[in-house]
Design a protein around this motif. Structure first.
Motif, PDB file in Angstrom:
ATOM      1  N   LYS A   1      36.252  65.555  21.655  1.00  0.00           N
ATOM      2  CA  LYS A   1      36.836  64.243  21.568  1.00  0.00           C
ATOM      3  C   LYS A   1      37.394  63.701  22.870  1.00  0.00           C
ATOM      4  CE  LYS A   1      39.864  61.584  18.619  1.00  0.00           C
ATOM      5  NZ  LYS A   1      41.076  61.696  17.544  1.00  0.00           N
TER       6      LYS A   1
ATOM      7  N   ASN B   1      39.578  60.426  25.035  1.00  0.00           N
ATOM      8  CA  ASN B   1      40.967  59.560  24.904  1.00  0.00           C
ATOM      9  C   ASN B   1      40.180  58.248  24.326  1.00  0.00           C
ATOM     10  OD1 ASN B   1      42.484  61.387  26.015  1.00  0.00           O
ATOM     11  ND2 ASN B   1      42.385  60.368  28.058  1.00  0.00           N
ATOM     12  N   SER B   2      40.945  57.904  23.169  1.00  0.00           N
ATOM     13  CA  SER B   2      40.800  56.595  22.525  1.00  0.00           C
ATOM     14  C   SER B   2      40.993  55.358  23.463  1.00  0.00           C
ATOM     15  CB  SER B   2      41.368  56.632  21.074  1.00  0.00           C
ATOM     16  OG  SER B   2      40.877  57.585  20.176  1.00  0.00           O
TER      17      SER B   2
ATOM     18  N   LYS C   1      37.404  54.941  19.158  1.00  0.00           N
ATOM     19  CA  LYS C   1      37.550  56.117  19.368  1.00  0.00           C
ATOM     20  C   LYS C   1      36.167  56.738  20.037  1.00  0.00           C
ATOM     21  CE  LYS C   1      40.092  57.179  14.880  1.00  0.00           C
ATOM     22  NZ  LYS C   1      40.155  57.875  13.688  1.00  0.00           N
TER      23      LYS C   1
ATOM     24  N   ASP D   1      45.450  67.853  23.843  1.00  0.00           N
ATOM     25  CA  ASP D   1      44.938  66.610  22.952  1.00  0.00           C
ATOM     26  C   ASP D   1      45.852  65.386  23.351  1.00  0.00           C
ATOM     27  OD1 ASP D   1      44.441  65.017  20.635  1.00  0.00           O
ATOM     28  OD2 ASP D   1      42.605  66.032  20.767  1.00  0.00           O
TER      29      ASP D   1
ATOM     30  N   THR E   1      44.179  62.280  23.126  1.00  0.00           N
ATOM     31  CA  THR E   1      43.214  61.391  22.728  1.00  0.00           C
ATOM     32  C   THR E   1      44.113  59.976  22.006  1.00  0.00           C
ATOM     33  OG1 THR E   1      42.835  62.414  20.585  1.00  0.00           O
ATOM     34  CG2 THR E   1      41.410  63.042  22.799  1.00  0.00           C
TER      35      THR E   1
END
Length: 592
Positions: free
Chosen positions: A99, A101-102, A107, A223, A225
């Motif tokens: 995942k 970074n948004s 997303k 994390d 994100t």
């Protein structure tokens, strides 16, 4: 530092120069095969111990490592260009590997898509309000596929080149309707990623403030994100972003915590294995959080250092640094171009080079408190001085308040990291203590407020600073000359430092004078918005067709342009909708 006592460091530098040479000149197959043959000849030559070879052995070894850098980077080069897809929708089956970074709209994930019977690494964009994707399912969706293109102008970040260095050539935009099916081919890495994903979801359910949850996920599980953009900006402006990212500090603190517990809990006959167990633990922890680049670097450096200890050899920071860099670059030569890789190793070099001379000017550290305070100041100052040229080159900003911020916040970092680690452990095994949650939330909110106050001190914050590679080199020479000047403050060392500083500002003034003589008009694309910039001397005017996007354009066009062109003054004006064309120096520019 006598370089002849650091042969491994010299060989790694030669290896790095080979990587840079291949990346710049892109030698083709025939020439690289010639380099391979030359390397084999050099290896054979080293088998002969003649007097001539003895005298030139250092040069021959340096050449061999230079060639090795060229060869490895050639085989680790960007993949062959894949064909672009049309604008029509198509159905794609894919799985997620990481995942990212948004953004405000999406997303983002990194994953592998099945395209024309090939497995292709891609970046996937999912609408922001969609459900999170996990690592134990295959997904199927109707998508748009695009190729990342190079930016219009040299002052803009080349995202396509960044993705190519990670062997990613496509961006895939997903619809909200996504079908899923359980995977039956999970490997150990997939299972570990899923376990981390489930721990992150458990943290989301804890009754603490949203900013504290995101801080906890960032500082322990790497994390960030979904972290708030304002919080990240506060850490950047205050010079404390290293505290937020998983880095050497975190790995050392966690290693120290495990070692501290082991020597008190393990029977005396097993004490010799405490270092090995502690090293094993940080590697398992690093695997759990995804073996990020900064984490991997820290683990390798720490492991190499303690291997010296276990072998009863005197630990050498430069040997550990060089061996760590060599291991990482053999695994992936593209790591050399990661900003984090460069900053982390330069920071360690800076601490080695400047910390001891600076510490000698402080009073004797005869108590634990004095050691903590004085070492915090000198280590932080050494790392910041060493990395300053690269920070200015990549980020074009610096804050003097970061020195004070690091002095106040860093001494408490060990407590925060240990507390955060214990919080994550409790949440992962299912314990939810309301009192501990309240206490942790209270402490982190105070920390974030303090960091925000530091970030708000704009008087000491400078941005849009333009620095080119020549200036980086000259600034690095100044840092190099700081050690003798601080260690022995005499006329010779002081004059060398002053001459280097004068040379830097003379060269910088020359670059600024040349740039401020130029006139330029550019048309910038920003989605549906059109931006026209007209530069005359040391000022520039930006004409924007839609002022609603002013903040976005200021961030991605105006500021990068001003820092690149060394412009001190700019104004932003609305571009009338009736304007179709602009004439500048007898050239016609079509706005529409």
């Amino acid at each position: 530092m006598e370089l002849n006592k650091q042969p491994l460091l010299i060989l790694v530098i030669c290896f790095i120069l080979g990587i840079l040479f291949q990346d710049k000149f892109l030698l083709e197959d025939g020439r690289v095969y010639f380099v391979i043959i030359a390397s084999l000849v050099i290896l054979l030559a080293l088998l002969f111990h003649s007097y001539f070879l003895h005298k030139t052995k250092a040069l021959i070894l340096g050449t061999l490592f230079f060639c090795a850098g060229i060869i490895l980077h050639f085989f680790n080069a960007d993949p062959a260009e894949l064909k672009p897809f049309g604008k029509e929708k198509r159905v794609v089956v894919f799985m997620i590997t990481q995942k990212l970074n948004s953004t405000e709209k999406y997303k983002k994930y990194e994953g592998i898509a099945q395209l024309e019977n090939k497995s292709i690494k891609s970046v996937f964009y999912l609408p922001k309000n969609s459900k999170d994707l996990d690592f134990v399912h295959y997904y199927k969706s109707e998508v748009f596929i695009t190729k990342p293109y190079s930016p219009q102008y040299d002052f803009q970040f080349d995202y396509s080149k960044y993705l190519k260095r990670k062997n990613i050539q496509y961006q895939i935009y997903l619809s909200k309707e996504i079908l899923s099916a359980g995977r039956n081919d999970l490997n150990i890495s997939d299972k570990i990623r899923q376990q981390r994903f489930e721990v992150l979801k458990k943290i989301d359910e804890v009754k603490i403030s949203a900013t504290t949850r995101e801080f906890l996920k960032g500082i322990i599980l790497a994390d960030r994100t979904e972290m708030d953009a304002d919080t990240i900006q506060d850490f950047n402006k205050s010079g404390l972003v290293h505290f937020l990212a998983i880095s050497g500090t975190h790995i050392v603190v966690i290693f120290g915590m495990v070692y501290f517990l082991m020597i008190r809990l393990v029977p005396l006959r097993f004490r010799s294995y405490t270092v090995i167990f502690s090293l094993l633990f940080i590697w398992l922890f690093s695997g759990f959080i995804g073996f990020g680049n900064s984490v991997l670097r820290s683990c390798i450096m720490l492991s190499v250092y303690f291997i010296y200890v276990l072998l009863q050899r005197k630990p050498d920071m430069l040997h550990s640094l060089a061996l760590s860099a060599f291991i990482i670059l053999i695994l992936d030569t593209q790591q050399l171009f990661e900003v984090g890789f460069q900053l982390s190793f330069i920071a360690v070099l800076g601490i080695f080079w400047l910390n001891k001379p600076l510490l000698d000017h402080f009073p004797k550290q005869d108590t634990y408190l004095k050691k903590l305070v004085f070492n915090t100041i000198t280590i932080s100052l050494s790392a910041q001085l060493a990395t300053l040229p690269l920070v200015l080159y990549y980020f074009h900003q610096f804050s003097f308040i970061s020195i004070i911020a690091n002095f106040i916040v860093v001494p408490f970092s060990e407590v925060i990291i240990v507390f955060s680690f214990l919080m994550t452990t409790l949440i992962a095994i299912g314990f939810d203590f309301e009192l501990i949650n309240i206490l942790y939330d209270f402490i982190i909110q105070i920390l974030l407020k303090v960091i925000h106050e530091f970030a708000d001190v704009d008087k000491f914050f400078f941005d849009d600073i333009s620095v080119n590679l020549v200036e980086v080199l000259l600034a690095s020479i100044i840092v190099y000359l700081l050690r003798p000047a601080v260690h022995k403050f005499d006329f010779r060392n002081t004059m060398n430092l002053i001459m280097a500083v004068l040379m830097f500002f003379t060269v910088r003034a020359g670059y600024c004078a040349v740039e401020n003589q130029k006139e330029e008009i550019l048309l910038h694309d920003s989605g549906r918005n059109k931006v026209l910039s007209v530069k005359t001397g040391g000022k520039v005017c930006f004409w924007i067709s839609d002022m609603a996007d002013r903040d976005k354009i200021l961030r991605f066009i105006v500021k990068p342009y001003c820092s690149s062109r060394r412009v001190d003054r700019f104004i932003i004006k609305p571009l009338p909708g009736s304007v179709q064309k602009v004439v500048f120096k007898d050239q016609i520019y079509d706005i529409k």
